[in-house]
Write a protein that holds these residues in place. Structure first.
Motif, PDB file in Angstrom:
ATOM      1  N   UNK A   1       0.814  -1.210   0.000  1.00 57.67           N
ATOM      2  CA  UNK A   1       0.000   0.000   0.000  1.00 57.67           C
ATOM      3  C   UNK A   1       0.847   1.258   0.000  1.00 57.67           C
ATOM      4  N   UNK A   2       1.940   1.237   0.782  1.00 55.39           N
ATOM      5  CA  UNK A   2       2.837   2.384   0.792  1.00 55.39           C
ATOM      6  C   UNK A   2       3.499   2.609  -0.550  1.00 55.39           C
ATOM      7  N   UNK A   3       3.912   1.512  -1.212  1.00 54.38           N
ATOM      8  CA  UNK A   3       4.533   1.631  -2.530  1.00 54.38           C
ATOM      9  C   UNK A   3       3.551   2.192  -3.552  1.00 54.38           C
ATOM     10  N   UNK A   4       2.307   1.708  -3.523  1.00 52.74           N
ATOM     11  CA  UNK A   4       1.298   2.214  -4.450  1.00 52.74           C
ATOM     12  C   UNK A   4       1.022   3.694  -4.200  1.00 52.74           C
ATOM     13  N   UNK A   5       0.940   4.081  -2.936  1.00 53.44           N
ATOM     14  CA  UNK A   5       0.729   5.484  -2.619  1.00 53.44           C
ATOM     15  C   UNK A   5       1.884   6.349  -3.071  1.00 53.44           C
TER      16      UNK A   5
ATOM     17  N   UNK B   1      -4.109  12.157  -1.513  1.00 50.66           N
ATOM     18  CA  UNK B   1      -3.102  11.106  -1.640  1.00 50.66           C
ATOM     19  C   UNK B   1      -1.991  11.250  -0.604  1.00 50.66           C
ATOM     20  N   UNK B   2      -1.493  12.461  -0.427  1.00 54.27           N
ATOM     21  CA  UNK B   2      -0.385  12.677   0.510  1.00 54.27           C
ATOM     22  C   UNK B   2      -0.824  12.377   1.942  1.00 54.27           C
ATOM     23  N   UNK B   3      -2.036  12.796   2.297  1.00 53.99           N
ATOM     24  CA  UNK B   3      -2.517  12.506   3.654  1.00 53.99           C
ATOM     25  C   UNK B   3      -2.679  11.004   3.850  1.00 53.99           C
ATOM     26  N   UNK B   4      -3.259  10.323   2.868  1.00 53.87           N
ATOM     27  CA  UNK B   4      -3.413   8.879   2.978  1.00 53.87           C
ATOM     28  C   UNK B   4      -2.084   8.163   3.022  1.00 53.87           C
ATOM     29  N   UNK B   5      -1.140   8.601   2.182  1.00 50.84           N
ATOM     30  CA  UNK B   5       0.194   7.989   2.190  1.00 50.84           C
ATOM     31  C   UNK B   5       0.893   8.218   3.526  1.00 50.84           C
ATOM     32  N   UNK B   6       0.711   9.399   4.089  1.00 44.15           N
ATOM     33  CA  UNK B   6       1.315   9.697   5.389  1.00 44.15           C
ATOM     34  C   UNK B   6       0.736   8.804   6.478  1.00 44.15           C
ATOM     35  N   UNK B   7      -0.564   8.581   6.426  1.00 44.18           N
ATOM     36  CA  UNK B   7      -1.179   7.698   7.414  1.00 44.18           C
ATOM     37  C   UNK B   7      -0.607   6.290   7.344  1.00 44.18           C
TER      38      UNK B   7
ATOM     39  N   UNK C   1       3.598   6.528   7.906  1.00 44.81           N
ATOM     40  CA  UNK C   1       4.093   7.052   9.181  1.00 44.81           C
ATOM     41  C   UNK C   1       3.358   6.445  10.374  1.00 44.81           C
ATOM     42  N   UNK C   2       2.051   6.654  10.446  1.00 41.98           N
ATOM     43  CA  UNK C   2       1.328   6.214  11.638  1.00 41.98           C
ATOM     44  C   UNK C   2       1.281   4.694  11.738  1.00 41.98           C
ATOM     45  N   UNK C   3       0.835   4.035  10.667  1.00 44.34           N
ATOM     46  CA  UNK C   3       0.704   2.582  10.716  1.00 44.34           C
ATOM     47  C   UNK C   3       2.051   1.888  10.804  1.00 44.34           C
ATOM     48  N   UNK C   4       3.011   2.365  10.019  1.00 42.28           N
ATOM     49  CA  UNK C   4       4.319   1.710   9.986  1.00 42.28           C
ATOM     50  C   UNK C   4       5.093   1.894  11.280  1.00 42.28           C
ATOM     51  N   UNK C   5       4.803   2.947  12.053  1.00 45.21           N
ATOM     52  CA  UNK C   5       5.523   3.182  13.301  1.00 45.21           C
ATOM     53  C   UNK C   5       4.859   2.524  14.497  1.00 45.21           C
ATOM     54  N   UNK C   6       3.886   1.653  14.227  1.00 40.24           N
ATOM     55  CA  UNK C   6       3.291   0.886  15.311  1.00 40.24           C
ATOM     56  C   UNK C   6       2.151   1.570  16.022  1.00 40.24           C
ATOM     57  N   UNK C   7       1.421   2.453  15.328  1.00 43.11           N
ATOM     58  CA  UNK C   7       0.259   3.089  15.942  1.00 43.11           C
ATOM     59  C   UNK C   7      -0.782   2.063  16.334  1.00 43.11           C
ATOM     60  N   UNK C   8      -1.457   2.280  17.454  1.00 41.20           N
ATOM     61  CA  UNK C   8      -2.418   1.296  17.952  1.00 41.20           C
ATOM     62  C   UNK C   8      -3.810   1.480  17.378  1.00 41.20           C
ATOM     63  N   UNK C   9      -3.994   2.444  16.461  1.00 44.22           N
ATOM     64  CA  UNK C   9      -5.311   2.649  15.853  1.00 44.22           C
ATOM     65  C   UNK C   9      -5.472   1.695  14.677  1.00 44.22           C
ATOM     66  N   UNK C  10      -6.563   0.942  14.670  1.00 43.47           N
ATOM     67  CA  UNK C  10      -6.843  -0.005  13.597  1.00 43.47           C
ATOM     68  C   UNK C  10      -8.062   0.491  12.821  1.00 43.47           C
ATOM     69  N   UNK C  11      -7.837   0.963  11.620  1.00 36.28           N
ATOM     70  CA  UNK C  11      -8.941   1.507  10.819  1.00 36.28           C
ATOM     71  C   UNK C  11      -9.941   0.434  10.413  1.00 36.28           C
TER      72      UNK C  11
ATOM     73  N   UNK D   1      -5.231  12.582  11.248  1.00 33.89           N
ATOM     74  CA  UNK D   1      -4.779  12.293   9.892  1.00 33.89           C
ATOM     75  C   UNK D   1      -5.792  11.469   9.118  1.00 33.89           C
ATOM     76  N   UNK D   2      -6.375  10.476   9.766  1.00 34.12           N
ATOM     77  CA  UNK D   2      -7.404   9.661   9.122  1.00 34.12           C
ATOM     78  C   UNK D   2      -8.666  10.477   8.883  1.00 34.12           C
ATOM     79  N   UNK D   3      -9.021  11.330   9.816  1.00 29.15           N
ATOM     80  CA  UNK D   3     -10.193  12.190   9.642  1.00 29.15           C
ATOM     81  C   UNK D   3      -9.998  13.144   8.466  1.00 29.15           C
ATOM     82  N   UNK D   4      -8.810  13.749   8.371  1.00 30.68           N
ATOM     83  CA  UNK D   4      -8.533  14.665   7.268  1.00 30.68           C
ATOM     84  C   UNK D   4      -8.575  13.936   5.926  1.00 30.68           C
ATOM     85  N   UNK D   5      -8.080  12.704   5.906  1.00 33.59           N
ATOM     86  CA  UNK D   5      -8.110  11.908   4.677  1.00 33.59           C
ATOM     87  C   UNK D   5      -9.553  11.633   4.246  1.00 33.59           C
ATOM     88  N   UNK D   6     -10.410  11.307   5.184  1.00 31.03           N
ATOM     89  CA  UNK D   6     -11.815  11.028   4.875  1.00 31.03           C
ATOM     90  C   UNK D   6     -12.519  12.275   4.358  1.00 31.03           C
ATOM     91  N   UNK D   7     -12.356  13.394   5.058  1.00 28.72           N
ATOM     92  CA  UNK D   7     -13.040  14.624   4.664  1.00 28.72           C
ATOM     93  C   UNK D   7     -12.585  15.103   3.289  1.00 28.72           C
TER      94      UNK D   7
END
Length: 244
Positions: free
Chosen positions: A94-98, A137-143, A146-156, A183-189
């Protein structure tokens, strides 16, 4: 009330504009229903590479969203996909595609800004759409990167997935997204803003897939021989005079 407006009312408003706007555009502006390509103005490497990277990235990002949001989380253990396998694919593939999509969109945007001919023949709406796609795209790629790859505990998949499926089945659950990271909220909006403006931009060409090309016979083009046709025309003229 704010949560209801953002995560229930606004998505339905955007989706309604998306559907009704496409119907209106198709009935009122079929001649403008195209990608409005600028290739004939300037066919360069930046356009070729930017277009290829962007469209390839879009395809993989789309199916990645379907796999992560539309498909319920309980489906994957049934087909033998573990949490580790899914997480690896979501982060790296997903990161590569983004990243590919970001690079392609950046090349197209730079080309539109730097090329005087393309910029002069284009419209502000074209540039705004590119920038809006870039924001989404940039917000989604950042999520993802950065957030998911660094071990964030939020599971979308436990929150945004059920919320989105609830929107599609007319059972909105705004509380599922109200506590999501910003970041996820901004991506959705930003994504729903893109859906709302979609019917009034060149993005409508997405629905004009040339599927008939798959089974259409080849069209053979042959170079004309002016001298040959000139002689044939002269012979026909002589025949006409002889008949008279």
């Amino acid at each position: 009330m704010i949560d209801f407006l953002l995560w229930a009312a606004f998505p339905y408003i955007a989706l309604t504009i998306f559907i009704v706007g496409h119907i209106y555009r198709y009935n009122k502006d079929q001649f403008g229903w195209s990608a409005q390509s600028s290739q004939f103005l300037q066919n360069d490497k930046m356009l070729r590479w930017g277009s290829i990277l962007f469209h390839v990235g879009v395809i993989f990002v789309f199916f990645g969203h379907v796999a992560g949001i539309v498909v319920p989380q309980t489906v994957y253990p049934m087909i033998g996909v573990t949490e580790e396998m899914y997480h690896f694919g979501a982060v790296w593939f997903g990161g590569a595609a983004g990243l590919v999509m970001v690079i392609g969109g950046a090349l197209l945007t730079i080309r539109r800004l730097e090329s005087k001919r393309v910029h002069r023949k284009g419209t502000r709406k074209d540039l705004y759409v590119l920038l809006l796609i870039g924001v989404v795209t940039v917000i989604g790629f950042t999520n993802t990167a950065w957030y998911t790859a660094t071990g964030g505990d939020f599971d979308y998949r436990d929150t945004i997935g059920p919320w989105f499926r609830g929107i599609l089945t007319f059972r909105p659950m705004p509380e599922m997204v109200a506590t999501a990271p910003w970041g996820f909220q901004a991506h959705i909006l930003s994504a729903f803003v893109l859906f709302a403006v979609w019917p009034f931009t060149r993005l409508v060409h997405v629905w004009s897939l040339p599927l008939e090309y798959i089974r259409r016979r080849y069209i053979i083009y042959r170079a004309a021989n002016p001298a040959k046709y000139k002689r044939a025309a002269q012979i026909e003229m002589r025949k006409g005079k002889d008949v008279e």
